[in-house]
Design a protein around this motif. Structure first.
Motif, short mmCIF file in Angstrom:
data_model
loop_
_atom_site.label_atom_id
_atom_site.label_comp_id
_atom_site.label_asym_id
_atom_site.label_seq_id
_atom_site.Cartn_x
_atom_site.Cartn_y
_atom_site.Cartn_z
N ILE A 190 0.86 -1.19 0.00
CA ILE A 190 0.00 0.00 0.00
C ILE A 190 0.89 1.23 0.00
CG2 ILE A 190 -0.22 0.01 2.53
CD1 ILE A 190 -3.17 0.92 2.07
N SER A 191 0.54 2.21 -0.83
CA SER A 191 1.31 3.44 -0.91
C SER A 191 1.10 4.28 0.33
CB SER A 191 0.88 4.22 -2.15
OG SER A 191 -0.51 4.54 -2.09
N TRP A 192 1.95 5.30 0.49
CA TRP A 192 1.92 6.01 1.78
C TRP A 192 0.62 6.76 2.02
CZ3 TRP A 192 6.73 9.53 0.60
CH2 TRP A 192 6.36 10.57 -0.24
N GLY A 193 -0.12 7.08 0.99
CA GLY A 193 -1.42 7.73 1.20
C GLY A 193 -2.57 6.74 1.20
N SER A 218 -2.03 -14.98 -5.67
CA SER A 218 -2.52 -16.05 -4.81
C SER A 218 -3.50 -15.57 -3.73
CB SER A 218 -1.35 -16.78 -4.14
OG SER A 218 -0.58 -15.87 -3.37
N VAL A 219 -3.50 -14.27 -3.45
CA VAL A 219 -4.39 -13.75 -2.39
C VAL A 219 -5.40 -12.75 -2.92
CG1 VAL A 219 -2.52 -14.07 -0.73
CG2 VAL A 219 -2.95 -11.79 -1.67
N LYS A 220 -5.30 -12.40 -4.18
CA LYS A 220 -6.19 -11.40 -4.76
C LYS A 220 -7.64 -11.83 -4.61
CE LYS A 220 -4.11 -9.53 -8.14
NZ LYS A 220 -3.51 -9.26 -9.45
N GLY A 221 -8.47 -10.91 -4.14
CA GLY A 221 -9.88 -11.21 -3.94
C GLY A 221 -10.19 -11.78 -2.56
N ARG A 222 -9.17 -12.16 -1.83
CA ARG A 222 -9.37 -12.73 -0.48
C ARG A 222 -8.77 -11.85 0.61
NH1 ARG A 222 -6.89 -17.36 0.86
NH2 ARG A 222 -5.15 -17.08 -0.58
N PHE A 223 -7.66 -11.19 0.31
CA PHE A 223 -6.98 -10.35 1.29
C PHE A 223 -7.17 -8.87 0.93
CE2 PHE A 223 -3.38 -13.49 2.64
CZ PHE A 223 -4.34 -14.46 2.88
N THR A 224 -7.20 -8.03 1.97
CA THR A 224 -7.30 -6.59 1.77
C THR A 224 -6.32 -5.88 2.70
OG1 THR A 224 -9.66 -6.77 1.22
CG2 THR A 224 -8.81 -4.58 1.79
N ILE A 225 -5.48 -5.04 2.10
CA ILE A 225 -4.55 -4.25 2.88
C ILE A 225 -5.13 -2.85 3.05
CG2 ILE A 225 -3.21 -3.51 0.86
CD1 ILE A 225 -0.68 -3.64 2.63
N SER A 226 -4.94 -2.28 4.23
CA SER A 226 -5.41 -0.92 4.49
C SER A 226 -4.48 -0.28 5.52
CB SER A 226 -6.85 -0.93 5.00
OG SER A 226 -6.95 -1.64 6.22
N TYR A 228 7.23 6.39 -1.85
CA TYR A 228 5.79 6.50 -2.03
C TYR A 228 5.20 5.15 -2.39
CZ TYR A 228 1.36 7.35 -4.32
OH TYR A 228 0.05 7.28 -4.69
N TYR A 229 5.92 4.42 -3.22
CA TYR A 229 5.37 3.19 -3.79
C TYR A 229 6.01 1.97 -3.14
CZ TYR A 229 2.81 0.90 -7.57
OH TYR A 229 1.92 0.17 -8.30
N TYR A 230 5.28 0.88 -3.09
CA TYR A 230 5.70 -0.33 -2.40
C TYR A 230 6.40 -1.27 -3.37
CZ TYR A 230 1.26 -0.79 -4.62
OH TYR A 230 0.26 -0.69 -5.53
N PRO A 231 7.65 -1.64 -3.09
CA PRO A 231 8.30 -2.64 -3.95
C PRO A 231 7.82 -4.04 -3.58
CG PRO A 231 9.80 -1.87 -2.25
CD PRO A 231 8.54 -1.09 -2.10
N SER A 232 7.90 -4.95 -4.53
CA SER A 232 7.50 -6.33 -4.26
C SER A 232 8.69 -7.19 -3.82
CB SER A 232 6.85 -6.95 -5.49
OG SER A 232 7.73 -6.91 -6.59
#
Length: 124
Positions: A51-54, A63-71, A102-106
């Protein structure tokens, strides 16, 4: 310096849910991108979500798309990972990372700070 402390892990049955928290101290996280990673025994640490800083931009591993949510709640200096429809293959130690961008590296090697991790175990 930033100290990160994860919590919320535990044992859950397949199909269940958990909410992980990552509380930061030592510095406000408003200008830090945040990421969740996980590491299963014998495997490398892998990107789960970022998640970006804002909070305006997020990304997830397939593998987690649609099941996990980051906030994130910058007023509480905390990042969350809501995990639903958990599967046994989600079993791992989950780590929270912070990076001065600002942006999250993988890639985990690009993160500046890490928490100690929290164990998530999903039984079948």
């Amino acid at each position: 310096q930033v100290q990160l402390v994860e919590s919320g892990g535990g044992l859950v049955q397949a199909g269940g849910s958990l909410r992980l928290s990552c509380a930061a101290s030592g510095r406000i996280i408003n200008n830090l991108a945040m990421g969740w990673f996980r590491q299963a025994p014998g495997k490398e640490r892998e990107f789960v979500a970022g998640i970006s800083w804002g909070g305006g931009s997020t990304a997830y591993a397939d593998s987690v798309k649609g099941r996990f949510t980051i906030s994130r709640d910058n007023s509480k200096n905390t990042v969350y990972l809501q995990m639903n429809s958990l599967k046994p293959e989600d079993t791992a130690v989950y780590y929270c990372g912070a990076v001065r961008r600002y942006y999250y590296p993988s890639s985990s090697s690009e993160y500046d700070y890490w928490g100690q991790g929290t164990q998530v175990t999903v039984s079948s």
